[in-house]
Design an enzyme around this catalytic site. Structure first.
Site, PDB file in Angstrom:
ATOM      1  N   ASP A  62      -2.443   6.017  16.499  1.00 15.25           N
ATOM      2  CA  ASP A  62      -2.842   4.652  16.835  1.00 15.25           C
ATOM      3  C   ASP A  62      -2.055   4.179  18.046  1.00 15.25           C
ATOM      4  O   ASP A  62      -1.364   4.972  18.705  1.00 15.25           O
ATOM      5  CB  ASP A  62      -2.650   3.719  15.631  1.00 15.25           C
TER       6      ASP A  62
ATOM      7  N   THR B  21     -12.745 -10.345  20.968  1.00 22.75           N
ATOM      8  CA  THR B  21     -12.284  -9.240  21.814  1.00 22.75           C
ATOM      9  C   THR B  21     -12.833  -9.344  23.233  1.00 22.75           C
ATOM     10  O   THR B  21     -12.092  -9.219  24.210  1.00 22.75           O
ATOM     11  CB  THR B  21     -12.703  -7.892  21.191  1.00 22.75           C
TER      12      THR B  21
ATOM     13  N   TYR C 149      -8.219   8.092  13.941  1.00 22.56           N
ATOM     14  CA  TYR C 149      -6.928   7.637  13.434  1.00 22.56           C
ATOM     15  C   TYR C 149      -6.972   7.385  11.931  1.00 22.56           C
ATOM     16  O   TYR C 149      -6.119   7.871  11.179  1.00 22.56           O
ATOM     17  CB  TYR C 149      -6.464   6.365  14.142  1.00 22.56           C
TER      18      TYR C 149
ATOM     19  N   CYS D 181      14.544  11.083  23.938  1.00 20.27           N
ATOM     20  CA  CYS D 181      13.502  10.278  24.565  1.00 20.27           C
ATOM     21  C   CYS D 181      13.648  10.306  26.075  1.00 20.27           C
ATOM     22  O   CYS D 181      14.639   9.801  26.632  1.00 20.27           O
ATOM     23  CB  CYS D 181      13.574   8.839  24.056  1.00 20.27           C
TER      24      CYS D 181
ATOM     25  N   LEU E 261      -9.969 -13.035   8.065  1.00 24.02           N
ATOM     26  CA  LEU E 261      -9.320 -11.805   8.519  1.00 24.02           C
ATOM     27  C   LEU E 261      -9.928 -11.302   9.825  1.00 24.02           C
ATOM     28  O   LEU E 261      -9.297 -10.567  10.573  1.00 24.02           O
ATOM     29  CB  LEU E 261      -9.427 -10.731   7.434  1.00 24.02           C
TER      30      LEU E 261
ATOM     31  N   GLN F  61      -6.344  -3.912  14.302  1.00 24.91           N
ATOM     32  CA  GLN F  61      -6.270  -5.098  15.168  1.00 24.91           C
ATOM     33  C   GLN F  61      -5.787  -6.345  14.426  1.00 24.91           C
ATOM     34  O   GLN F  61      -6.108  -7.466  14.806  1.00 24.91           O
ATOM     35  CB  GLN F  61      -7.648  -5.370  15.808  1.00 24.91           C
ATOM     36  N   THR F  62      -5.019  -6.145  13.358  1.00 22.44           N
ATOM     37  CA  THR F  62      -4.524  -7.265  12.565  1.00 22.44           C
ATOM     38  C   THR F  62      -3.066  -7.007  12.180  1.00 22.44           C
ATOM     39  O   THR F  62      -2.706  -5.893  11.808  1.00 22.44           O
ATOM     40  CB  THR F  62      -5.365  -7.446  11.278  1.00 22.44           C
TER      41      THR F  62
ATOM     42  N   GLU G 171      -5.567   0.571   5.809  1.00 21.10           N
ATOM     43  CA  GLU G 171      -5.748   0.993   7.202  1.00 21.10           C
ATOM     44  C   GLU G 171      -6.895   0.241   7.867  1.00 21.10           C
ATOM     45  O   GLU G 171      -6.801  -0.128   9.045  1.00 21.10           O
ATOM     46  CB  GLU G 171      -5.981   2.509   7.277  1.00 21.10           C
TER      47      GLU G 171
ATOM     48  N   CYS H  20      17.030   3.315  17.634  1.00 19.47           N
ATOM     49  CA  CYS H  20      16.084   4.433  17.555  1.00 19.47           C
ATOM     50  C   CYS H  20      16.775   5.721  17.102  1.00 19.47           C
ATOM     51  O   CYS H  20      17.787   6.127  17.706  1.00 19.47           O
ATOM     52  CB  CYS H  20      15.422   4.654  18.915  1.00 19.47           C
TER      53      CYS H  20
ATOM     54  N   TRP I 172       0.810  -1.212   0.000  1.00 21.51           N
ATOM     55  CA  TRP I 172       0.000   0.000   0.000  1.00 21.51           C
ATOM     56  C   TRP I 172       0.848   1.270   0.000  1.00 21.51           C
ATOM     57  O   TRP I 172       0.330   2.347  -0.274  1.00 21.51           O
ATOM     58  CB  TRP I 172      -0.958   0.002   1.191  1.00 21.51           C
TER      59      TRP I 172
END
Length: 346
Positions: free
Chosen positions: A143, A293, A125, A214, A85, A47-48, A42, A208, A29
């Protein structure tokens, strides 16, 4: 007493963009970020895991290459494309949104935030991701990955499941969001959270690009941030699954049009009036568990040889080809598929 979280610095922008340009994963994508492609990816990624989405994304676009194709797709065919899915309401909302785009926007994906946000299945989001990545609009996309990264960068101990925390992070990001590359910056934060500032186990701080800025890294707080309220315990449901066969076909029952797994086909686990009779003593040969869930199904299955082809309303007989190509059976019943195949191939 905990210190107030630090403010985000604009000095994060350049190193994050440079890192993303060099280290970003080659995802399909990202190769052609049209509004339809960004939106579809998106929604699929909610959740995948990325690895689980890749083949679904390609197969979906092969079958439905445009928003117009999605809008007119047969409902059963759409569910078959989505089979396995999970969270099937996502697919139904995709089609509802495609029809709105076709009927109310002349087939052109809306290019301003409010209209994108108004589409079914699109939250803050997803709207921010589409707006920034596909249209270059300066909107944050927050997210779980971004919440984790930002709360660690600022040593923020607020609960990330609290909507107020998400709003505060969104507002902080939109102050520093680069107007010339908002989509890349949002994706850089997501990518950092997915590949470096990890959710489980220790973050890979040595990799990072912004570790020097940070607060959690400097103060040794990465194990305690982000703060997340404990989840409620899932409700457990016990279900007896009946694998019913007649002349090389298996019985399927369509679930109600609303609620969990709405409209999908399942091996019966409730015997309606008119269902083939089940012997008083049946052997439940296989047990399985499936976690949703908020619900956990504990299942046990038995096989039943029907004596007639009569079935209640909402039930069908399906042969091996129809199970493979036509009827979408959710992955909750995957543990029983090998038994079904064995009986259908006899």
């Amino acid at each position: 007493m905990e210190q107030a979280p630090k403010k985000l610095s604009e000095a994060l922008v350049i190193p994050l963009l440079a890192w993303y340009n060099e280290e970003k994963r080659d995802l399909p994508w990202r190769q052609d970020p049209t509004p339809y492609h960004v939106w579809l990816s998106e929604i699929m990624l909610q959740q995948t895991r990325v690895a689980a989405v890749m083949d679904y994304y390609r197969r979906f676009l092969d079958a439905l290459p445009t928003v117009a194709d999605l809008a007119v797709c047969d409902g059963d065919a759409l569910m078959k494309l989505w089979q396995g899915l999970g969270y099937y309401s996502r697919a139904r909302n995709l089609q509802k949104a495609a029809r709105i785009i076709t009927e109310e926007h002349g087939g052109a994906f809306p290019n301003h935030y409010a209209a994108i946000r108004a589409l079914p299945g699109v939250g803050d989001y997803t709207a921010g991701a589409i707006a920034s990545i596909a249209f270059g609009l300066p909107r944050a996309a927050v997210d779980g990955n971004v919440l984790r990264v930002v709360t660690r960068l600022t040593a923020d101990h607020r609960d990330i499941t609290d909507p107020a925390t998400k709003r505060a992070v969104t507002e902080a990001l939109e102050v520093i969001l680069p107007t010339k590359a908002p989509g890349d910056f949002n994706q850089a934060l997501m990518e950092l959270g997915a590949t470096v500032c990890l959710p489980n186990g220790a973050p890979l701080c040595d990799k990072c690009p912004v570790k020097e800025r940070c607060e959690a890294h400097h103060r040794d707080l990465t194990s305690s941030i982000p703060v997340k309220a404990p989840k409620k315990e899932r409700r457990v449901e016990e279900r007896d699954v009946y694998l019913i066969f007649f002349e090389g076909k298996a019985a399927l029952r369509q679930r109600p049009p609303k609620g969990l797994l709405a409209g999908l086909w399942e091996y019966p686990n409730e015997l309606s009036p008119g269902a083939p009779p089940v012997p008083g003593q049946v052997a439940f040969a296989l047990a399985a568990k499936h976690i949703f869930t908020h619900i956990e199904w504990h299942m046990r299955a038995c096989t039943v040889a029907a004596e007639t082809a009569e079935l209640p309303d909402g039930w069908v007989w399906a042969d091996e080809r129809e199970l493979a190509e036509k009827y979408s059976v959710p992955s909750a019943f995957q543990a029983f598929e090998h038994i079904v195949r064995q009986h259908l191939q006899k």
